[in-house]
Design an enzyme around this catalytic site. Structure first.
Site, PDB file in Angstrom:
ATOM      1  CB  CYS A 127       3.625   5.311 -71.969  1.00  0.00           C
ATOM      2  SG  CYS A 127       3.431   4.380 -70.439  1.00  0.00           S
ATOM      3  CG  HIS A 263       7.848   5.401 -72.701  1.00  0.00           C
ATOM      4  ND1 HIS A 263       7.946   6.174 -71.327  1.00  0.00           N
ATOM      5  CD2 HIS A 263       7.353   4.345 -72.432  1.00  0.00           C
ATOM      6  CE1 HIS A 263       7.213   5.377 -70.576  1.00  0.00           C
ATOM      7  NE2 HIS A 263       6.805   3.939 -71.123  1.00  0.00           N
ATOM      8  CG  ASN A 294       7.367   3.188 -67.339  1.00  0.00           C
ATOM      9  OD1 ASN A 294       7.042   4.052 -67.758  1.00  0.00           O
ATOM     10  ND2 ASN A 294       7.252   2.001 -68.143  1.00  0.00           N
TER      11      ASN A 294
HETATM   12  O1  UT7 Z   1       5.287   2.146 -70.264  1.00  0.00           O
HETATM   13  C1  UT7 Z   1       4.550   1.292 -70.962  1.00  0.00           C
HETATM   14  C2  UT7 Z   1       4.982   0.182 -71.881  1.00  0.00           C
HETATM   15  N1  UT7 Z   1       5.735  -0.919 -70.820  1.00  0.00           N
HETATM   16  C3  UT7 Z   1       6.524  -1.548 -71.413  1.00  0.00           C
HETATM   17  O2  UT7 Z   1       7.224  -1.267 -72.575  1.00  0.00           O
HETATM   18  C4  UT7 Z   1       7.067  -2.714 -70.720  1.00  0.00           C
HETATM   19  C5  UT7 Z   1       7.525  -3.764 -71.515  1.00  0.00           C
HETATM   20  N2  UT7 Z   1       7.774  -5.142 -71.110  1.00  0.00           N
HETATM   21  C6  UT7 Z   1       9.050  -5.095 -70.225  1.00  0.00           C
HETATM   22  O3  UT7 Z   1       9.605  -4.426 -69.825  1.00  0.00           O
HETATM   23  C7  UT7 Z   1       9.335  -6.675 -69.749  1.00  0.00           C
HETATM   24  O4  UT7 Z   1       8.408  -7.462 -70.474  1.00  0.00           O
HETATM   25  C8  UT7 Z   1       9.421  -6.921 -68.499  1.00  0.00           C
HETATM   26  C9  UT7 Z   1      10.699  -6.459 -67.672  1.00  0.00           C
HETATM   27  C10 UT7 Z   1       8.160  -6.519 -67.560  1.00  0.00           C
HETATM   28  C11 UT7 Z   1       9.835  -8.337 -68.052  1.00  0.00           C
HETATM   29  O5  UT7 Z   1      10.905  -8.976 -68.507  1.00  0.00           O
HETATM   30  P1  UT7 Z   1      10.650 -10.235 -69.759  1.00  0.00           P
HETATM   31  O6  UT7 Z   1      12.110 -10.342 -70.216  1.00  0.00           O
HETATM   32  O7  UT7 Z   1       9.587  -9.709 -70.671  1.00  0.00           O
HETATM   33  O8  UT7 Z   1      10.261 -11.322 -68.696  1.00  0.00           O
HETATM   34  P2  UT7 Z   1       9.089 -12.560 -68.720  1.00  0.00           P
HETATM   35  O9  UT7 Z   1       7.779 -11.823 -68.342  1.00  0.00           O
HETATM   36  O10 UT7 Z   1       9.237 -13.017 -69.976  1.00  0.00           O
HETATM   37  O11 UT7 Z   1       9.328 -13.727 -67.588  1.00  0.00           O
HETATM   38  C12 UT7 Z   1      10.665 -13.990 -67.833  1.00  0.00           C
HETATM   39  C13 UT7 Z   1      11.013 -14.980 -66.466  1.00  0.00           C
HETATM   40  C14 UT7 Z   1       9.872 -15.812 -66.344  1.00  0.00           C
HETATM   41  O12 UT7 Z   1      10.277 -17.100 -65.546  1.00  0.00           O
HETATM   42  P3  UT7 Z   1      10.466 -18.501 -66.587  1.00  0.00           P
HETATM   43  O13 UT7 Z   1       9.027 -18.656 -67.001  1.00  0.00           O
HETATM   44  O14 UT7 Z   1      11.471 -18.188 -67.662  1.00  0.00           O
HETATM   45  O15 UT7 Z   1      11.081 -19.484 -65.528  1.00  0.00           O
HETATM   46  C15 UT7 Z   1       9.121 -14.920 -65.058  1.00  0.00           C
HETATM   47  O16 UT7 Z   1       8.441 -16.084 -64.186  1.00  0.00           O
HETATM   48  O17 UT7 Z   1      11.133 -14.147 -65.534  1.00  0.00           O
HETATM   49  C16 UT7 Z   1      10.395 -14.429 -64.492  1.00  0.00           C
HETATM   50  N3  UT7 Z   1       9.621 -13.516 -63.820  1.00  0.00           N
HETATM   51  C17 UT7 Z   1      10.523 -12.842 -62.693  1.00  0.00           C
HETATM   52  N4  UT7 Z   1      11.392 -12.954 -62.113  1.00  0.00           N
HETATM   53  C18 UT7 Z   1      11.828 -12.360 -60.910  1.00  0.00           C
HETATM   54  C19 UT7 Z   1       8.883 -12.356 -64.127  1.00  0.00           C
HETATM   55  N5  UT7 Z   1       8.795 -11.278 -63.229  1.00  0.00           N
HETATM   56  C20 UT7 Z   1       9.820 -11.622 -62.380  1.00  0.00           C
HETATM   57  C21 UT7 Z   1      10.433 -10.631 -61.501  1.00  0.00           C
HETATM   58  N6  UT7 Z   1      11.372 -11.091 -60.895  1.00  0.00           N
HETATM   59  N7  UT7 Z   1       9.573  -9.442 -61.049  1.00  0.00           N
END
Ligand code: UT7
Length: 338
Positions: A127, A263, A294
């Site tokens: 990226c 980005h 993205n």
């Molecule tokens: O381009 C290269 C660089 N990349 C980035 O910068 C990406 C950086 N990361 C992100 O954008 C975020 O971490 C995500 C959008 C991928 C995820 O968001 P998050 O706020 O970090 O979510 P998380 O992984 O901490 O998960 C939170 C909750 C979990 O449930 P519990 O444990 O709180 O009950 C996950 O199981 O959301 C759940 N979850 C989902 N729910 C619905 C994880 N993925 C999903 C999903 N749909 N797709």
């Protein structure tokens, strides 16, 4: 040990200043709303919008190859710059989704554009690739190894995305953006602040190396995998400091900044960086991710192209670019909008 040369070599000298002279973009034709990706990952439109800001993304058709998208974006950048393809001395393509290990796609792109046998090579900085390319191009123009450089950021991440993976299926997308970098009367590209943190190599990566895939009885595509939350936390806090350093090195304060083009990874990261850097409300912020997803190396030129098209970035504006991703690798610089 100091080497005593037997003869004195000539060295190249280039332009006093370099700038981005034109920007172009190509957005694939297939628009994929959240409703099309949620079922396979047990998610919802609401969750995706809340957590990432993404409403829809673009995925390329079979015909919209890395080369096709790159050539289209490059042609519009050349037109914007008023530069002929034959004036391009080097084509630098930032991508991680050109599926041939060799040769570089840059040579095919240079040929199709009609450059006069320009130097052409790919760079792999995920990226952060586009900002790496702009930094190289600026140094090449000022160092004298090229008069004009075409920098392309292009991805077909849909080829490397597992549509059933909750952590990535709703994020990654396809597209291409390009910039023509050339000589300028005034400085148009500030010093780059770049680096890497290889301790976090595994946070975003291709799942296996091709040899391990082929050694398996049932080979499957080695998709991208990402530990999203640690990347999110790193990007939101560490990257704001890098952005501030790029401003400092360019001698610009946040009050002098017109546009912020980070980005496009996640709308919450964009907002967190803007808050941490205390950007005033007058700074216009790129939010292309909502419509485009993205697109890794393509995301910054795509976002800047939209800002220019919609009048949010005007010629002569001062813009901070900052990119970060797999590696982890990052790069930031202040540029003048063409
Ligand atoms: O381009 C290269 C660089 N990349 C980035 O910068 C990406 C950086 N990361 C992100 O954008 C975020 O971490 C995500 C959008 C991928 C995820 O968001 P998050 O706020 O970090 O979510 P998380 O992984 O901490 O998960 C939170 C909750 C979990 O449930 P519990 O444990 O709180 O009950 C996950 O199981 O959301 C759940 N979850 C989902 N729910 C619905 C994880 N993925 C999903 C999903 N749909 N797709």
């Amino acid at each position: 040990m100091t080497t005593t040369p037997t003869s004195t070599l000539n060295t190249a000298t280039g332009a006093t200043h370099a700038a981005i002279l034109g920007i172009g973009a190509y957005r694939p034709s297939r628009v994929i709303p959240n409703s099309e990706v949620v079922e396979a990952i047990d998610s919802s439109d609401e969750w995706i919008q809340q957590r990432s800001g993404i409403k829809q993304r673009r995925w390329a058709t079979a015909e919209e190859t890395v080369q096709v998208m790159s050539v289209a974006a490059a042609r519009s950048a050349l037109e914007h710059a008023g530069v002929d393809a034959r004036q391009i001395d080097a084509v630098v393509v930032a991508t991680v989704t050109h599926m041939l290990q060799t040769p570089a796609v840059a040579t095919a792109i240079a040929h199709e554009l009609g450059t006069d046998q320009a130097a052409a090579f790919d760079i792999s900085a995920a990226c952060a690739g586009f900002c790496h390319g702009v930094a190289l191009a600026s140094d090449m123009v000022r160092g004298g190894s090229a008069g004009h450089v075409l920098v392309i950021g292009v991805e077909r991440l849909s080829d490397l995305t597992d549509v059933g993976d909750r952590g990535t299926a709703f994020i990654f997308a396809d597209g291409a953006g390009a910039a023509v970098v050339g000589p300028s009367d005034a400085p148009g590209i500030g010093p780059v602040v770049w680096g890497s943190d290889g301790e976090q190599f595994d946070l975003i990566r291709q799942r296996e190396d091709w040899r391990d895939v082929l050694a398996s009885d049932q080979p499957v595509m080695p998709h991208l995998v990402m530990q999203g939350n640690p990347v999110f936390r790193w990007a939101s806090y560490a990257m704001a400091k890098i952005g501030q350093q790029a401003l400092d090195r360019a001698g610009i304060t946040v009050d002098e900044l017109d546009c912020f083009v980070p980005h496009q990874a996640n709308m919450r990261i964009i907002d967190a960086m803007a808050r941490a850097m205390k950007l005033p409300d007058t700074v216009r912020i790129a939010r292309d991710i909502a419509e485009q997803g993205n697109t890794s190396a393509a995301s910054i030129p795509l976002a800047l192209d939209r800002m220019i098209a919609e009048g949010d970035a005007r010629s002569g504006d001062t813009a901070l670019l900052i990119a970060f991703g797999a590696g982890l690798a990052y790069a930031a610089q202040v540029v003048t909008v063409p």
